[in-house]
Design an enzyme around this catalytic site. Structure first.
Site, PDB file in Angstrom:
ATOM      1  N   ASP A  42       2.380   1.943  -3.009  1.00 42.21           N
ATOM      2  CA  ASP A  42       1.221   1.881  -3.915  1.00 42.21           C
ATOM      3  C   ASP A  42       1.333   2.883  -5.063  1.00 42.21           C
ATOM      4  O   ASP A  42       0.327   3.395  -5.551  1.00 42.21           O
ATOM      5  CB  ASP A  42      -0.090   2.125  -3.146  1.00 42.21           C
ATOM      6  CG  ASP A  42      -0.245   1.220  -1.945  1.00 42.21           C
ATOM      7  OD1 ASP A  42      -0.067  -0.001  -2.120  1.00 42.21           O
ATOM      8  OD2 ASP A  42      -0.523   1.723  -0.845  1.00 42.21           O
ATOM      9  N   HIS A  60       2.068  -6.073  -6.003  1.00 42.59           N
ATOM     10  CA  HIS A  60       2.327  -5.400  -7.272  1.00 42.59           C
ATOM     11  C   HIS A  60       1.295  -5.883  -8.286  1.00 42.59           C
ATOM     12  O   HIS A  60       1.219  -7.069  -8.598  1.00 42.59           O
ATOM     13  CB  HIS A  60       3.745  -5.690  -7.755  1.00 42.59           C
ATOM     14  CG  HIS A  60       4.778  -4.925  -6.997  1.00 42.59           C
ATOM     15  ND1 HIS A  60       6.130  -5.022  -7.251  1.00 42.59           N
ATOM     16  CD2 HIS A  60       4.666  -4.045  -5.983  1.00 42.59           C
ATOM     17  CE1 HIS A  60       6.797  -4.228  -6.429  1.00 42.59           C
ATOM     18  NE2 HIS A  60       5.919  -3.641  -5.647  1.00 42.59           N
TER      19      HIS A  60
END
Length: 434
Positions: free
Chosen positions: A23, A51
């Site tokens: 992340d 993503h």
């Protein structure tokens, strides 16, 4: 006698790796760089990673298709190291096409990539539920069980979808074993083989245009002078070999995994860009030395919108950890750093940076990868003055707030690697290159 001239690899492949617990904002960097590369490759993981890309007033989350699909001159590849949920992939293809982007002829899928089947997802959730307090914190997407079958040499691969008879036989073999687990261990209903065969009988026609030997394709493209960008999922500290085991993913998000997960020869890889947040987050269980279980941690999470792109789970938040970062930079051979989400720190009067740990009364600078030791360390901090203003207007380092420049310079001095990319906001254009 005239000496022969042999081909020398061009080192025109670049790897993007996450240097924390995932992340980190890799999607924005890949999106930003994609128009500078001919091919973008996803090399490991599955639909457990999302993503996020922001462009044209849109926010799009991709789980399998590389972010480069939104750059019309870019070819995208899903490599052999990825585990693919066929239904999730087709949904993603449809989503990209609905946004007006051509996929056929621009997306290639490795014939050797393994598949995530419905029984993998069921096993994932059943196994996680049975762990009680020892849960890993998986996404429940079947990633781990698919990799288990891969390494047990029982997996079903993309190429098997193209041969209905082979697929049928492999499904029968797998379900004969899996149904024993469902019935005898978990006391669940067995999965009907014929129903699953019918569910996948048309996938060969749908997926065939995308399937190829991507290992040979990528190496030949590099031999012809094309440039390749490889994007990993998750982060180094979740690597099954190098992360905080057992609280890790089932693949290798590190730069070494880029070669094995794509088939690209290692000597084609030139640059390794390590992506890190200006603070730190973690999803699920596992040690997290700089975690903030207070108002500051809540504030970071709220400003940074720290909820998983795949699961929606709340992320744990803390200050940036340079002990962990040094380790990640070392084992990945990182040549430059991309610093993301600097804007999340815009309103903090003071910013703390972990530079070492205390362990059993001694200061240490090396990152312990065994979970038991890592869970016992206490972070030692250096405190810097915050900049208390936005840098979103900045397009060069000199245009950033002086205290923000100082923060970046401090990281470079401590890590001995240059920060070349700074994200000062979520938008594509809110970026400083150096």
């Amino acid at each position: 006698m005239e000496s022969k001239k042999f081909r020398t690899p061009s080192q025109s492949a670049t790897v993007i790796v996450g240097t924390q617990f995932g992340d980190e904002g890799k999607g924005k960097l890949v999106d930003y760089l994609s128009d500078k590369y001919d091919i973008v490759v996803r090399y490991q993981g599955g639909a457990n990673a999302g993503h996020t890309i922001c462009f044209d007033n849109k926010t799009v989350v991709l789980h399998l298709i590389p972010s480069g699909i939104f750059h019309k001159g870019c070819v995208c590849v899903i490599g052999n190291g990825v585990v693919i949920d066929p239904a999730a992939l087709l949904d993603e293809i449809r989503k990209v096409e609905e946004l007006g982007y051509e996929v056929t002829g621009r997306l290639f899928i490795s014939h050797n990539a393994h598949l995530i089947m419905p029984y993998h997802k069921l096993l994932d959730s059943l196994h996680e539920s049975a762990q009680g307090d020892q849960k890993i914190g998986t996404t429940g997407r079947g990633i781990g069980p698919s990799y288990e079958d891969k390494f047990a040499r029982k997996g079903i691969r993309v190429v098997d979808l193209l041969n209905p008879e082979v697929l049928k036989e492999k499904l029968r073999e797998n379900l004969a074993a899996k149904n024993k687990l469902f019935k005898n261990i978990y006391e669940k209903e067995e999965i009907d083989v014929e129903t699953m065969v019918r569910e996948y009988e048309d996938f060969d026609k749908i997926i065939d245009p995308y399937v190829t030997n991507t290992q040979l394709y990528l190496n030949r493209q590099l031999q012809e002078g094309k440039t390749v960008l490889l994007e990993g999922a998750q982060g180094c500290l979740l690597d099954v070999d190098h992360g905080t085991y057992p609280y890790v993913t089932s693949s290798n998000p590190t730069s070494g995994g880029a070669s094995t997960g794509s088939g690209i020869a290692p000597n084609y890889i030139g640059k390794v860009i390590g992506v890190c947040k200006a603070y730190m987050t973690r999803v699920g269980n596992g040690a997290f030395p700089t975690e903030l279980l207070d108002e500051t941690g809540e504030r970071l999470g709220k400003i940074g919108h720290e909820f998983g792109a795949t699961t929606g789970r709340k992320r744990r938040c803390g200050w940036i950890d340079l002990v962990a970062l040094r380790y990640s930079l070392t084992i990945n051979g990182v040549t430059e750093i991309a610093l993301t989400k600097l804007d999340v720190l815009d309103t903090f009067e003071e910013i703390r940076i972990c530079t070492s740990y205390m362990l059993d009364g001694k200061e240490i600078h090396d990152f312990p990868t065994d979970h038991q030791t890592l869970s016992r360390v206490t972070p030692l901090y250096t405190t810097l003055k915050g900049w208390m203003a936005s840098n979103a207007h900045a397009r060069s380092f000199s245009e950033m707030q002086p205290e923000a420049q100082n923060y970046v310079t401090f990281l470079e001095d401590e890590l001995q690697v240059q920060v070349t990319f700074i994200s000062v906001g979520p938008g594509r254009e809110e970026t400083v290159f150096r």
